[in-house]
Design a protein around this motif. Structure first.
Motif, PDB file in Angstrom:
ATOM      1  N   VAL A  54       0.863  -1.183   0.000  1.00  0.00           N
ATOM      2  CA  VAL A  54       0.000   0.000   0.000  1.00  0.00           C
ATOM      3  C   VAL A  54       0.897   1.229   0.000  1.00  0.00           C
ATOM      4  CG1 VAL A  54      -1.910   1.179   1.150  1.00  0.00           C
ATOM      5  CG2 VAL A  54      -1.656  -1.305   1.400  1.00  0.00           C
ATOM      6  N   VAL A  55       0.773   2.062  -1.024  1.00  0.00           N
ATOM      7  CA  VAL A  55       1.543   3.305  -1.092  1.00  0.00           C
ATOM      8  C   VAL A  55       0.592   4.454  -0.787  1.00  0.00           C
ATOM      9  CG1 VAL A  55       3.016   4.792  -2.491  1.00  0.00           C
ATOM     10  CG2 VAL A  55       3.095   2.304  -2.820  1.00  0.00           C
ATOM     11  N   THR A  56       0.829   5.124   0.324  1.00  0.00           N
ATOM     12  CA  THR A  56      -0.105   6.124   0.832  1.00  0.00           C
ATOM     13  C   THR A  56       0.619   7.446   1.057  1.00  0.00           C
ATOM     14  OG1 THR A  56      -1.612   6.605   2.678  1.00  0.00           O
ATOM     15  CG2 THR A  56       0.296   5.269   3.178  1.00  0.00           C
ATOM     16  N   ALA A  57      -0.053   8.534   0.747  1.00  0.00           N
ATOM     17  CA  ALA A  57       0.570   9.849   0.898  1.00  0.00           C
ATOM     18  C   ALA A  57       0.727  10.236   2.360  1.00  0.00           C
ATOM     19  CB  ALA A  57      -0.257  10.906   0.164  1.00  0.00           C
ATOM     20  N   HIS A  58      -0.317   9.976   3.165  1.00  0.00           N
ATOM     21  CA  HIS A  58      -0.344  10.474   4.541  1.00  0.00           C
ATOM     22  C   HIS A  58      -0.642   9.352   5.526  1.00  0.00           C
ATOM     23  CE1 HIS A  58      -1.854  13.893   1.937  1.00  0.00           C
ATOM     24  NE2 HIS A  58      -0.713  14.368   2.422  1.00  0.00           N
ATOM     25  N   ALA A  59      -0.439   9.658   6.791  1.00  0.00           N
ATOM     26  CA  ALA A  59      -0.545   8.636   7.830  1.00  0.00           C
ATOM     27  C   ALA A  59      -1.936   8.042   7.965  1.00  0.00           C
ATOM     28  CB  ALA A  59      -0.096   9.223   9.174  1.00  0.00           C
ATOM     29  N   GLY A  60      -2.978   8.780   7.639  1.00  0.00           N
ATOM     30  CA  GLY A  60      -4.327   8.245   7.802  1.00  0.00           C
ATOM     31  C   GLY A  60      -4.929   7.632   6.562  1.00  0.00           C
ATOM     32  N   ASP A  61      -4.379   7.942   5.396  1.00  0.00           N
ATOM     33  CA  ASP A  61      -5.044   7.563   4.146  1.00  0.00           C
ATOM     34  C   ASP A  61      -5.264   6.062   4.026  1.00  0.00           C
ATOM     35  OD1 ASP A  61      -5.075  10.222   3.307  1.00  0.00           O
ATOM     36  OD2 ASP A  61      -3.196  10.048   2.211  1.00  0.00           O
ATOM     37  N   PHE A  62      -4.275   5.268   4.421  1.00  0.00           N
ATOM     38  CA  PHE A  62      -4.395   3.824   4.226  1.00  0.00           C
ATOM     39  C   PHE A  62      -5.498   3.226   5.080  1.00  0.00           C
ATOM     40  CE2 PHE A  62      -1.432   4.074   7.788  1.00  0.00           C
ATOM     41  CZ  PHE A  62      -1.738   2.981   8.586  1.00  0.00           C
ATOM     42  N   VAL A  63      -5.832   3.898   6.192  1.00  0.00           N
ATOM     43  CA  VAL A  63      -6.880   3.386   7.080  1.00  0.00           C
ATOM     44  C   VAL A  63      -8.256   3.714   6.528  1.00  0.00           C
ATOM     45  CG1 VAL A  63      -7.762   3.374   9.440  1.00  0.00           C
ATOM     46  CG2 VAL A  63      -5.313   3.726   9.023  1.00  0.00           C
ATOM     47  N   TRP A  64      -8.498   4.994   6.238  1.00  0.00           N
ATOM     48  CA  TRP A  64      -9.822   5.398   5.742  1.00  0.00           C
ATOM     49  C   TRP A  64     -10.176   4.667   4.453  1.00  0.00           C
ATOM     50  CZ3 TRP A  64     -10.812   7.700   9.945  1.00  0.00           C
ATOM     51  CH2 TRP A  64      -9.994   8.680  10.494  1.00  0.00           C
ATOM     52  N   ARG A  65      -9.217   4.592   3.531  1.00  0.00           N
ATOM     53  CA  ARG A  65      -9.547   4.195   2.171  1.00  0.00           C
ATOM     54  C   ARG A  65      -9.329   2.713   1.894  1.00  0.00           C
ATOM     55  NH1 ARG A  65      -8.172   9.333   2.769  1.00  0.00           N
ATOM     56  NH2 ARG A  65      -8.765  10.908   1.258  1.00  0.00           N
ATOM     57  N   ALA A  66      -8.430   2.071   2.610  1.00  0.00           N
ATOM     58  CA  ALA A  66      -8.087   0.679   2.305  1.00  0.00           C
ATOM     59  C   ALA A  66      -7.967  -0.203   3.543  1.00  0.00           C
ATOM     60  CB  ALA A  66      -6.783   0.618   1.507  1.00  0.00           C
ATOM     61  N   GLY A  67      -8.431   0.281   4.679  1.00  0.00           N
ATOM     62  CA  GLY A  67      -8.302  -0.489   5.910  1.00  0.00           C
ATOM     63  C   GLY A  67      -8.973  -1.846   5.838  1.00  0.00           C
ATOM     64  N   GLY A  68     -10.104  -1.918   5.150  1.00  0.00           N
ATOM     65  CA  GLY A  68     -10.797  -3.199   5.009  1.00  0.00           C
ATOM     66  C   GLY A  68     -10.007  -4.187   4.179  1.00  0.00           C
ATOM     67  N   ALA A  69      -9.464  -3.734   3.056  1.00  0.00           N
ATOM     68  CA  ALA A  69      -8.652  -4.613   2.203  1.00  0.00           C
ATOM     69  C   ALA A  69      -7.419  -5.096   2.953  1.00  0.00           C
ATOM     70  CB  ALA A  69      -8.243  -3.873   0.926  1.00  0.00           C
ATOM     71  N   ILE A  70      -6.804  -4.209   3.730  1.00  0.00           N
ATOM     72  CA  ILE A  70      -5.621  -4.588   4.500  1.00  0.00           C
ATOM     73  C   ILE A  70      -5.985  -5.643   5.541  1.00  0.00           C
ATOM     74  CG2 ILE A  70      -3.929  -3.740   6.176  1.00  0.00           C
ATOM     75  CD1 ILE A  70      -4.044  -1.034   4.646  1.00  0.00           C
ATOM     76  N   ALA A  71      -7.060  -5.403   6.282  1.00  0.00           N
ATOM     77  CA  ALA A  71      -7.465  -6.341   7.331  1.00  0.00           C
ATOM     78  C   ALA A  71      -7.861  -7.692   6.751  1.00  0.00           C
ATOM     79  CB  ALA A  71      -8.613  -5.750   8.149  1.00  0.00           C
ATOM     80  N   LEU A  72      -8.520  -7.689   5.602  1.00  0.00           N
ATOM     81  CA  LEU A  72      -8.888  -8.951   4.958  1.00  0.00           C
ATOM     82  C   LEU A  72      -7.637  -9.745   4.584  1.00  0.00           C
ATOM     83  CD1 LEU A  72     -11.838  -8.035   2.560  1.00  0.00           C
ATOM     84  CD2 LEU A  72     -11.915  -9.675   4.451  1.00  0.00           C
ATOM     85  N   ALA A  73      -6.676  -9.075   3.954  1.00  0.00           N
ATOM     86  CA  ALA A  73      -5.449  -9.763   3.552  1.00  0.00           C
ATOM     87  C   ALA A  73      -4.722 -10.313   4.770  1.00  0.00           C
ATOM     88  CB  ALA A  73      -4.551  -8.812   2.769  1.00  0.00           C
TER      89      ALA A  73
END
Length: 262
Positions: free
Chosen positions: A28-47
């Motif tokens: 996951v390449v994210t610009a800011h510290a929160g972006d990966f959580v708001w936008r892709a947190g579900g995909a990350i947790a599933l993986a």
């Protein structure tokens, strides 16, 4: 680091696993510290729930543009960076991901050859099967398109056998672009709807790690509900989906490769 200087090298990767087939890898390449959580947190947790390795390349802490609460409280730059770093670490741990910080300076995040080089090294180290990053457009936040450009450029360079740098070349992992905050203004189309119902509670807990942006907790909860409604409408009525399905939306910049249409 001071704003505008070259980014520091990210922390060294964990040692490689030994024995057996390596787990699938998501980058996951994210610009800011929160972006990966708001936008892709579900995909990350599933993986992560499937035992896959998830690495978040966090280019900035969001210390200038996405930490208004801390600035209003009179906190200084380095203190704000420390706060946002700790929040991102807690959120990543909650989701089951490793996070690597680049401290490249936000507002603006300036693409550089050095920063792209560091991303190439992360690609070659993690050997991703899937890449998640920002879409190409966001008229409200130029850091997001900047992260997008570097993520896609580094993906191409990491495939080039003649490109210098450590690590083995990679294949061509599929890329999914997560949903921006104002999708209608950013040319975003929900081409992929990911069912995150089973990990929704995990994503919500990760969101609640981000106290600097508490105003977004309910916004992204409501968005997951809306995308879940769309998912059920497009899936049909007889798939046994939860009454309240939660979902995330993604776009694809490259074609899907398939031997059958599905």
């Amino acid at each position: 680091m001071t704003h505008g200087t070259a980014p520091a090298s990210p922390e060294p990767p964990a040692p490689p696993e030994h024995g057996g087939t390596p787990p699938r890898s998501t980058l996951v390449v994210t610009a800011h510290a929160g972006d990966f959580v708001w936008r892709a947190g579900g995909a990350i947790a599933l993986a992560a729930s499937r035992g896959e390795k998830v690495t978040v390349a966090c280019l900035t802490f969001g210390e200038r543009g996405e930490s208004a609460k801390a600035w209003r409280e009179g906190k200084k730059l380095e203190e704000i960076k420390s706060i946002r770093r700790a929040e991102a670490e807690r959120a990543a741990a909650t989701l089951g991901a490793e996070v690597r910080f680049f401290d490249a300076g936000d507002y603006p995040l300036t693409p550089t050859a050095e920063l792209t080089d560091l991303l190439v090294a992360v690609y070659r180290d993690t050997q991703p099967d899937v890449v998640l990053t920002h879409p190409a457009e966001d008229p409200y936040n130029g850091d997001h398109p900047a992260a997008h450009r570097m993520a896609l450029e580094a993906r191409v360079l990491a495939q080039a056998i003649g490109y210098p740098g450590p690590g083995e070349i990679i294949g061509a992992p599929p890329v999914f672009l997560f949903e921006p905050h104002q999708p209608e203004m950013s040319g975003f189309r929900p081409e992929v709807l990911l069912d995150i119902t089973e990990v929704w509670d995990t994503k919500r807990k990760a969101m609640e790690c981000l106290g600097a942006q508490q105003h977004l907790w309910d916004y992204y909860t409501d968005l997951a509900v809306r995308r879940g409604v769309q998912l059920k409408r497009n899936a049909g009525p007889n798939l046994g989906l939860a009454h309240q399905t939660m979902a995330e939306a993604y776009m694809r910049p490259y074609p899907q490769i398939a031997k059958e249409l599905a």
